[in-house]
Every structure is written in structure tokens, then in C-alpha cells.
Write an enzyme that holds these catalytic residues in place. Sequence first.
Site, PDB file in Angstrom:
ATOM      1  N   PRO A  89     -11.912 -94.703 -97.197  1.00 26.96           N
ATOM      2  CA  PRO A  89     -11.339 -95.718 -96.304  1.00 26.96           C
ATOM      3  C   PRO A  89      -9.816 -95.766 -96.382  1.00 26.96           C
ATOM      4  O   PRO A  89      -9.177 -96.457 -95.588  1.00 26.96           O
ATOM      5  CB  PRO A  89     -11.978 -97.030 -96.797  1.00 26.96           C
ATOM      6  CG  PRO A  89     -12.485 -96.745 -98.160  1.00 26.96           C
ATOM      7  CD  PRO A  89     -12.768 -95.280 -98.235  1.00 26.96           C
ATOM      8  N   GLU A 116     -16.973 -96.626-106.731  1.00 28.37           N
ATOM      9  CA  GLU A 116     -15.615 -97.116-106.438  1.00 28.37           C
ATOM     10  C   GLU A 116     -14.710 -96.000-105.917  1.00 28.37           C
ATOM     11  O   GLU A 116     -13.516 -96.209-105.695  1.00 28.37           O
ATOM     12  CB  GLU A 116     -14.989 -97.741-107.695  1.00 28.37           C
ATOM     13  CG  GLU A 116     -15.457 -99.151-107.992  1.00 28.37           C
ATOM     14  CD  GLU A 116     -15.265-100.102-106.816  1.00 28.37           C
ATOM     15  OE1 GLU A 116     -14.198-100.074-106.184  1.00 28.37           O
ATOM     16  OE2 GLU A 116     -16.191-100.874-106.532  1.00 28.37           O
ATOM     17  N   ARG A 154     -19.539 -80.757 -81.586  1.00 27.43           N
ATOM     18  CA  ARG A 154     -19.698 -80.762 -80.122  1.00 27.43           C
ATOM     19  C   ARG A 154     -18.444 -80.256 -79.408  1.00 27.43           C
ATOM     20  O   ARG A 154     -18.471 -80.006 -78.206  1.00 27.43           O
ATOM     21  CB  ARG A 154     -20.142 -82.138 -79.614  1.00 27.43           C
ATOM     22  CG  ARG A 154     -19.152 -83.242 -79.801  1.00 27.43           C
ATOM     23  CD  ARG A 154     -19.796 -84.596 -79.568  1.00 27.43           C
ATOM     24  NE  ARG A 154     -20.259 -84.804 -78.206  1.00 27.43           N
ATOM     25  CZ  ARG A 154     -19.458 -85.019 -77.170  1.00 27.43           C
ATOM     26  NH1 ARG A 154     -18.158 -85.037 -77.334  1.00 27.43           N
ATOM     27  NH2 ARG A 154     -19.949 -85.227 -75.968  1.00 27.43           N
ATOM     28  N   ASP A 169     -15.117 -86.705 -71.586  1.00 27.40           N
ATOM     29  CA  ASP A 169     -15.568 -87.769 -72.472  1.00 27.40           C
ATOM     30  C   ASP A 169     -14.490 -88.810 -72.712  1.00 27.40           C
ATOM     31  O   ASP A 169     -13.297 -88.512 -72.647  1.00 27.40           O
ATOM     32  CB  ASP A 169     -15.939 -87.196 -73.850  1.00 27.40           C
ATOM     33  CG  ASP A 169     -17.293 -86.530 -73.832  1.00 27.40           C
ATOM     34  OD1 ASP A 169     -18.117 -86.893 -72.982  1.00 27.40           O
ATOM     35  OD2 ASP A 169     -17.506 -85.640 -74.671  1.00 27.40           O
TER      36      ASP A 169
HETATM   37  N1  SAM Z   1     -12.984 -98.545-103.810  1.00 27.47           N
HETATM   38  C1  SAM Z   1     -12.724 -97.735-102.643  1.00 27.47           C
HETATM   39  C2  SAM Z   1     -11.521 -98.265-101.895  1.00 27.47           C
HETATM   40  O1  SAM Z   1     -11.332 -99.484-101.901  1.00 27.47           O
HETATM   41  O2  SAM Z   1     -10.801 -97.469-101.281  1.00 27.47           O
HETATM   42  C3  SAM Z   1     -13.922 -97.713-101.715  1.00 27.47           C
HETATM   43  C4  SAM Z   1     -15.069 -96.923-102.253  1.00 27.47           C
HETATM   44  S1  SAM Z   1     -16.446 -96.854-101.156  1.00 27.47           S
HETATM   45  C5  SAM Z   1     -17.422 -98.206-101.728  1.00 27.47           C
HETATM   46  C6  SAM Z   1     -17.322 -95.450-101.710  1.00 27.47           C
HETATM   47  C7  SAM Z   1     -17.073 -94.192-100.934  1.00 27.47           C
HETATM   48  O3  SAM Z   1     -17.528 -94.363 -99.607  1.00 27.47           O
HETATM   49  C8  SAM Z   1     -15.638 -93.745-100.803  1.00 27.47           C
HETATM   50  O4  SAM Z   1     -15.204 -93.018-101.920  1.00 27.47           O
HETATM   51  C9  SAM Z   1     -15.677 -92.899 -99.561  1.00 27.47           C
HETATM   52  O5  SAM Z   1     -16.061 -91.574 -99.834  1.00 27.47           O
HETATM   53  C10 SAM Z   1     -16.771 -93.572 -98.732  1.00 27.47           C
HETATM   54  N2  SAM Z   1     -16.252 -94.439 -97.667  1.00 27.47           N
HETATM   55  C11 SAM Z   1     -16.418 -95.777 -97.579  1.00 27.47           C
HETATM   56  N3  SAM Z   1     -15.873 -96.256 -96.467  1.00 27.47           N
HETATM   57  C12 SAM Z   1     -15.359 -95.214 -95.798  1.00 27.47           C
HETATM   58  C13 SAM Z   1     -14.668 -95.075 -94.553  1.00 27.47           C
HETATM   59  N4  SAM Z   1     -14.376 -96.128 -93.794  1.00 27.47           N
HETATM   60  N5  SAM Z   1     -14.305 -93.836 -94.155  1.00 27.47           N
HETATM   61  C14 SAM Z   1     -14.573 -92.769 -94.923  1.00 27.47           C
HETATM   62  N6  SAM Z   1     -15.210 -92.832 -96.118  1.00 27.47           N
HETATM   63  C15 SAM Z   1     -15.605 -94.041 -96.552  1.00 27.47           C
END
Ligand code: SAM
Length: 252
Positions: A89, A116, A154, A169
Site C-alpha cells: 500500500p 505487517e 489483456r 476501454d
Molecule cells: N503494515 C503495512 C503498511 O502499513 O504499509 C501493510 C501490510 S498489509 C496488512 C500486508 C501485505 O498486503 C502488504 O505487505 C502488501 O503486500 C499487501 N497489500 C495490502 N494492501 C495493499 C495495496 N493496497 N496494494 C498492494 N498491496 C497491498
Amino acid sequence: MRIDVFTLFPAMFRGPLDESILKRAQEQGYLQVEIHNIRDYAEGKHRITDEPPYGGGGGMIMKVEPIVRAVESVLGDDLGQIPVILLTPQGRLFNQEVARRLAGYERLALICGRYEGVDERVRQLVVTDEISIGDYVLTGGELPAMVVIDAVTRLIPGVLGARWAPDDDSHATGLLEYPHYTRPSEFRGLRVPDVLLSGDHGRIARWRREQAIRRTWERRPDLLASAPLTDEERAMIARWDAGETSSETDGE
Ligand code: SAM
């Protein structure tokens, strides 16, 4: 294109990759997806892949060694030559432009975090790019990886077939796409716009263009600033902004 995915939950990929267009793309040789279980690269009797964070706090952190070992052993000499993307994220927001750029590569690698997230040194050692699929937090990077695989696949020339080009698209043109209708021509009193039944391809193209602009103006006006519009189209938007409700193609 070959995509190597690094995950603790390989089974999650089964459904999406085994259906419809992604399945066909693999069968026809446009796409090869290799799913690698990070646990296979963990050492010790228990093959531990996560540990509590240094400094305290809740949750677990994915260990650096299994991930780096997995990526290095699978990519070999390609490491440093191809994008190694961490789904997080904290990455830059994924959009159609990023998908288009990634579709130009012969090979990609995707690392899925869990818990995490990953030990920060993974970023320093193997990651070249970080992608987020939106400003919300999921439990893992597997769904985001599938989103990336789907959106990129795609766009590989040939995957959608000649009659279904992705050029119209939403977002591909900088606009949202025009509305679609199919048979029947009337349902519960709702008729398909006459222009679409006219067989006049010029009128249909003009109507669709205006509908795409109108829809974008109504739902995502932020996109219009950078959309490729003609002077007449910008004048039409100015009239809508001024409260004029009629449209250029009303009579069509
Ligand atoms: N503690 C992290 C932070 O606050 O940045 C978030 C960890 S999340 C619970 C666990 C995993 O989900 C991340 O390491 C990532 O690989 C994935 N993930 C969660 N949300 C995501 C998003 N919006 N885009 C891409 N990957 C995501």
C-alpha cells in the site's frame, strides 16, 4: 510474457489463472505465470518465513532471507534486467498507464507481502518498483498481484483477439468508456438509443465519443484536464458547465 510470483499462499492463484481470458492467454502462449512458494526457500526444520518486529509492536514481519533467496534463485541473471515489483500500500498507485508500461516487458516478477509486510532490506536488495492497487490495506499482496497480472495480460497484443481491442476501454483513452447495450432493443420500456440501431457508423462513433466525454464529465471530471480533447469538445464541456443540458448528438 513471463511473470514470476513470490508468495506464501500459492493456492490463491488457482481460480483466477485457470478461467477465461487468463487461462486462454496461457494456453496460447502469450502468458506464462510461475508461482513460487517463498516457504520453499526458508531454512531450518520449521522453514520459518516471518518473525516479530525488532523494536516491538504487533504483527509479524516477513523475513528477508527466504524472499531474497527465492528471487535470486528464480531470476538468476535476469535480476537487475527486469522489474521486480513489491505489492504494497506504500507503492505508487496502479493505473492503466502503469499497466500499459508493464505490458511492454518480456518478463516481470511480483512479490506478495503478508502480515505487517516485508523486512525493509528486501526493498534494498531485490525490489525495483513498488505498486499499490489503491488507498486501502488488504491482508496480503496476492489479490493485488492478480489485479496486476489481469490488467497487464489483456494489454498484451493478441490476447483479446482482433475484434476486441482494449483501446476504447475506460482510462485507455483518458476518458471513461461510453455506455453499452445488447439485445433486446427494448426491456421494460427502456429502449436502446436509436442511433445504435441506425447502422450509420459515423453517427455511432460521434455519439459514443460524446457519451464518453459526458460520462467522464459527470463521474470523473478530474480526468478531463489531461484528456486529449478537441477545441470543439472543450467548448461543449464549457456549455455543460454553464448549465446547458442539450447535447451535440441529441438529434442523431
Ligand atoms: N503494515 C503495512 C503498511 O502499513 O504499509 C501493510 C501490510 S498489509 C496488512 C500486508 C501485505 O498486503 C502488504 O505487505 C502488501 O503486500 C499487501 N497489500 C495490502 N494492501 C495493499 C495495496 N493496497 N496494494 C498492494 N498491496 C497491498
